[in-house]
Write a protein that holds these residues in place. Sequence first.
Motif, PDB file in Angstrom:
ATOM      1  N   PRO A 331     -17.168  14.195  -7.589  1.00 15.12           N
ATOM      2  CA  PRO A 331     -18.129  14.025  -6.706  1.00 15.12           C
ATOM      3  C   PRO A 331     -17.788  14.380  -5.320  1.00 15.12           C
ATOM      4  CG  PRO A 331     -17.345  11.797  -7.242  1.00 15.12           C
ATOM      5  CD  PRO A 331     -16.745  12.834  -8.348  1.00 15.12           C
ATOM      6  N   GLY A 332     -18.927  15.085  -4.590  1.00 18.18           N
ATOM      7  CA  GLY A 332     -18.508  15.390  -2.973  1.00 18.18           C
ATOM      8  C   GLY A 332     -17.981  16.790  -3.128  1.00 18.18           C
ATOM      9  N   ILE A 333     -17.546  17.526  -4.275  1.00 15.62           N
ATOM     10  CA  ILE A 333     -17.116  18.820  -4.285  1.00 15.62           C
ATOM     11  C   ILE A 333     -18.330  19.789  -4.743  1.00 15.62           C
ATOM     12  CG2 ILE A 333     -15.662  20.524  -5.481  1.00 15.62           C
ATOM     13  CD1 ILE A 333     -14.263  18.604  -3.810  1.00 15.62           C
ATOM     14  N   GLY A 345      -0.642  13.751  -6.317  1.00 18.36           N
ATOM     15  CA  GLY A 345      -1.723  12.915  -6.580  1.00 18.36           C
ATOM     16  C   GLY A 345      -2.754  13.298  -6.356  1.00 18.36           C
ATOM     17  N   PHE A 346      -3.055  14.364  -5.476  1.00 19.01           N
ATOM     18  CA  PHE A 346      -4.531  14.596  -4.965  1.00 19.01           C
ATOM     19  C   PHE A 346      -4.731  15.994  -5.663  1.00 19.01           C
ATOM     20  CE2 PHE A 346      -3.005  11.872  -1.695  1.00 19.01           C
ATOM     21  CZ  PHE A 346      -4.372  11.170  -1.442  1.00 19.01           C
ATOM     22  N   PHE A 347      -6.160  16.628  -5.871  1.00 18.92           N
ATOM     23  CA  PHE A 347      -6.534  17.665  -6.297  1.00 18.92           C
ATOM     24  C   PHE A 347      -7.030  18.362  -5.015  1.00 18.92           C
ATOM     25  CE2 PHE A 347      -6.713  15.590 -10.265  1.00 18.92           C
ATOM     26  CZ  PHE A 347      -6.625  16.826 -11.387  1.00 18.92           C
ATOM     27  N   TYR A 348      -7.020  19.567  -4.775  1.00 23.06           N
ATOM     28  CA  TYR A 348      -7.428  20.405  -3.755  1.00 23.06           C
ATOM     29  C   TYR A 348      -8.329  21.686  -4.495  1.00 23.06           C
ATOM     30  CZ  TYR A 348      -3.835  17.947  -1.037  1.00 23.06           C
ATOM     31  OH  TYR A 348      -2.950  16.935  -0.596  1.00 23.06           O
ATOM     32  N   PHE A 349      -9.493  21.604  -3.701  1.00 22.97           N
ATOM     33  CA  PHE A 349     -10.331  22.616  -4.142  1.00 22.97           C
ATOM     34  C   PHE A 349     -10.625  23.556  -3.103  1.00 22.97           C
ATOM     35  CE2 PHE A 349     -10.966  19.045  -7.048  1.00 22.97           C
ATOM     36  CZ  PHE A 349     -11.472  19.526  -7.937  1.00 22.97           C
ATOM     37  N   PHE A 350     -10.687  24.824  -3.351  1.00 26.01           N
ATOM     38  CA  PHE A 350     -10.847  25.702  -2.482  1.00 26.01           C
ATOM     39  C   PHE A 350     -12.228  26.722  -2.719  1.00 26.01           C
ATOM     40  CE2 PHE A 350      -6.463  25.130  -2.683  1.00 26.01           C
ATOM     41  CZ  PHE A 350      -5.831  25.213  -1.439  1.00 26.01           C
ATOM     42  N   HIS A 351     -12.929  26.715  -1.419  1.00 26.24           N
ATOM     43  CA  HIS A 351     -14.123  27.768  -1.437  1.00 26.24           C
ATOM     44  C   HIS A 351     -14.147  28.682   0.066  1.00 26.24           C
ATOM     45  CE1 HIS A 351     -17.845  29.833  -2.189  1.00 26.24           C
ATOM     46  NE2 HIS A 351     -18.262  29.061  -1.175  1.00 26.24           N
ATOM     47  N   LYS A 352     -14.011  29.724  -0.307  1.00 20.55           N
ATOM     48  CA  LYS A 352     -13.945  30.672   0.795  1.00 20.55           C
ATOM     49  C   LYS A 352     -12.660  30.247   2.009  1.00 20.55           C
ATOM     50  CE  LYS A 352     -18.564  32.684   0.790  1.00 20.55           C
ATOM     51  NZ  LYS A 352     -19.851  32.844   1.510  1.00 20.55           N
ATOM     52  N   SER A 353     -13.056  29.988   3.166  1.00 25.20           N
ATOM     53  CA  SER A 353     -11.789  29.447   4.016  1.00 25.20           C
ATOM     54  C   SER A 353     -11.442  28.122   4.097  1.00 25.20           C
ATOM     55  CB  SER A 353     -12.261  30.191   5.256  1.00 25.20           C
ATOM     56  OG  SER A 353     -13.659  29.718   5.930  1.00 25.20           O
ATOM     57  N   GLN A 355     -10.951  24.022   2.382  1.00 26.63           N
ATOM     58  CA  GLN A 355     -10.381  23.392   1.313  1.00 26.63           C
ATOM     59  C   GLN A 355     -10.811  21.724   1.233  1.00 26.63           C
ATOM     60  OE1 GLN A 355      -6.300  22.440   0.618  1.00 26.63           O
ATOM     61  NE2 GLN A 355      -5.919  23.511   2.844  1.00 26.63           N
ATOM     62  N   TRP A 356     -10.851  21.069   0.157  1.00 27.46           N
ATOM     63  CA  TRP A 356     -11.315  19.838  -0.020  1.00 27.46           C
ATOM     64  C   TRP A 356     -10.260  19.076  -0.699  1.00 27.46           C
ATOM     65  CZ3 TRP A 356     -14.664  23.799  -0.020  1.00 27.46           C
ATOM     66  CH2 TRP A 356     -15.679  23.717   0.915  1.00 27.46           C
ATOM     67  N   GLU A 357      -9.751  17.998  -0.108  1.00 28.09           N
ATOM     68  CA  GLU A 357      -8.644  17.220  -0.603  1.00 28.09           C
ATOM     69  C   GLU A 357      -9.397  16.092  -1.355  1.00 28.09           C
ATOM     70  OE1 GLU A 357      -4.571  15.573   1.105  1.00 28.09           O
ATOM     71  OE2 GLU A 357      -6.098  13.966   1.583  1.00 28.09           O
ATOM     72  N   ARG A 367     -10.180  14.530   2.668  1.00 28.07           N
ATOM     73  CA  ARG A 367     -10.168  15.405   3.861  1.00 28.07           C
ATOM     74  C   ARG A 367     -10.797  16.791   3.511  1.00 28.07           C
ATOM     75  NH1 ARG A 367      -4.241  16.276   5.736  1.00 28.07           N
ATOM     76  NH2 ARG A 367      -3.603  16.287   3.604  1.00 28.07           N
ATOM     77  N   VAL A 368     -11.252  17.505   4.610  1.00 29.60           N
ATOM     78  CA  VAL A 368     -11.535  18.927   4.500  1.00 29.60           C
ATOM     79  C   VAL A 368     -10.879  19.839   5.560  1.00 29.60           C
ATOM     80  CG1 VAL A 368     -13.511  20.422   4.848  1.00 29.60           C
ATOM     81  CG2 VAL A 368     -14.054  18.044   4.114  1.00 29.60           C
TER      82      VAL A 368
END
Length: 377
Positions: A331-333, A345-353, A355-357, A367-368
Motif C-alpha cells: 500500500p502506498g506504491i 530489510g526494506f523494499f525500494y520501488f522505482f518509477h521514472k526519476s 523511488q519509494w522506500e 521515504r520518497v
Amino acid sequence: MKSPLFLLLSVSFSYAFPTHPGNRNEEQNMQLLQEYLEQFYELEHEPKPRAWKSSNSLEGKIRQMQEFFRLNVTGKADADTLAVMQQPRCGMPDIASFALALPGWSKTKLTYRILNYTPDMKAADVDRAIQRALSVWSSVTPLTFTRIHQGTADLKIAFATGVHGRCPQPFAGAFPALAHAFPPGYPFRGNVHFNEDYNWAADSDTEVNNSPYLMRFNLFLVAAHEIGHALGLAHSDDPRALMFPYFKSTLSVDFPLTQDDIDGIQAIYGPSPHPPKEPVKPTLPKACDPKTSFDAVTTLRQEVMFLKGRYDENSRSMDRGYPRKTREDFPGIGPKVDAAFQHNGFFYFFHKSKQWEFDLNNKRVTRVMKSNSWLNC
C-alpha cells in the motif's frame, strides 16, 4: 518466468530409474554400474556378478566415466558416481566409435519427416517443437531443413517404446533413455526416437512436483539435443552444453546452445552464411542526470546492480496466480513501477526519476527519494 528443460509433473514412472542407491547393497550397486557402463561406455559384458572385484577393464571404464563427468576419479562406485546414474539422460553412448561422425552429412539441404505423434501434446505443438529444434542448428550453420509428409526423409522422427522396429537400441533395461538419435556415419543414420514411456510437454506446459519420479520433459530441448546427434555431434563433457548427456532445467528455451555446441557443429558444417547482426550496444547513461531512471534493480554477490534496457519477453508467461496488483501487497506504491529490489530489510520501488522506500513489516512507505540517490548524487 520459467524455462525448464524437464518439467516435473504427477505421472509415476516406477520403472524409469533404478532404485535409490541408499536402498541397495554394494554388489547391487556395482551390478547396476556395470550395466550402465556396458550401455554408455562400451564395457564388454561380464557374466559373473562378482567379476567386477578383479576386473581392470571395469575399473578403467569407471574412471573414464568419472573423468567425463568431472567427478573425483576413484575407479570405485562412490556416492557421486551412483548419483550421476540416477538422472534421466540421452540413450546415445558417451564413448563410442560412431559418437562423432565427421564430416557429417555430405549435403546442407536436409529433409525431415515426423512419422507419428505423442498423445501427451497437440500435434501442432509437436510440429512447432521439432521445427524450433531444427532452427537451433540452422541458425549457426549453412544447414536448411525442409519437412516432407511422404517418402524417405534424411531425418526420421518418431515416438516409440521398448523394442521398436529395426532400431538397434531398444528403450529397455535398467536405464531406459529419454531419447536417442543416430549420426550420419551410422547405418541407422537420421533416425530420431523419443521414448513414449515418458511424458512430453510444450514450453508453456509448466507444473512442478518435487519428486524426481514425477516428470514431464520439454520436447523442444530434448529434440534439439537429439538432432545434434543426428547431425554428427558427440556428447559434450561441458555440463552447460546442450550436448551434455543429461537433460537439465538450466538451458534456455530461447537459445540453448553454448559456445561448445556451436564450435562442435561448425567444425562439421562451417558457420552460417547469414550470421545474426551484432546487437547495438546500449549507451551508458549519465549517473547524476536528474532524469535518470532504471528498468530493473537487483542484488548480486552482495552488490546492488542498476539495469537499463529491455528484457527478453519471448515466452510471455508468469508464475501461476500472477500478475497481482501492487497495492494489494504494498500500500502506498503507485500502479506504475519500473524496477524494485530488497535491501537491508526494506523494499525500494522505482518509477521514472523517483523511488519509494517501503517497510514490509509495517506495510508503509517510509521515504520518497530520487532514483539516482544510490549513485552518490
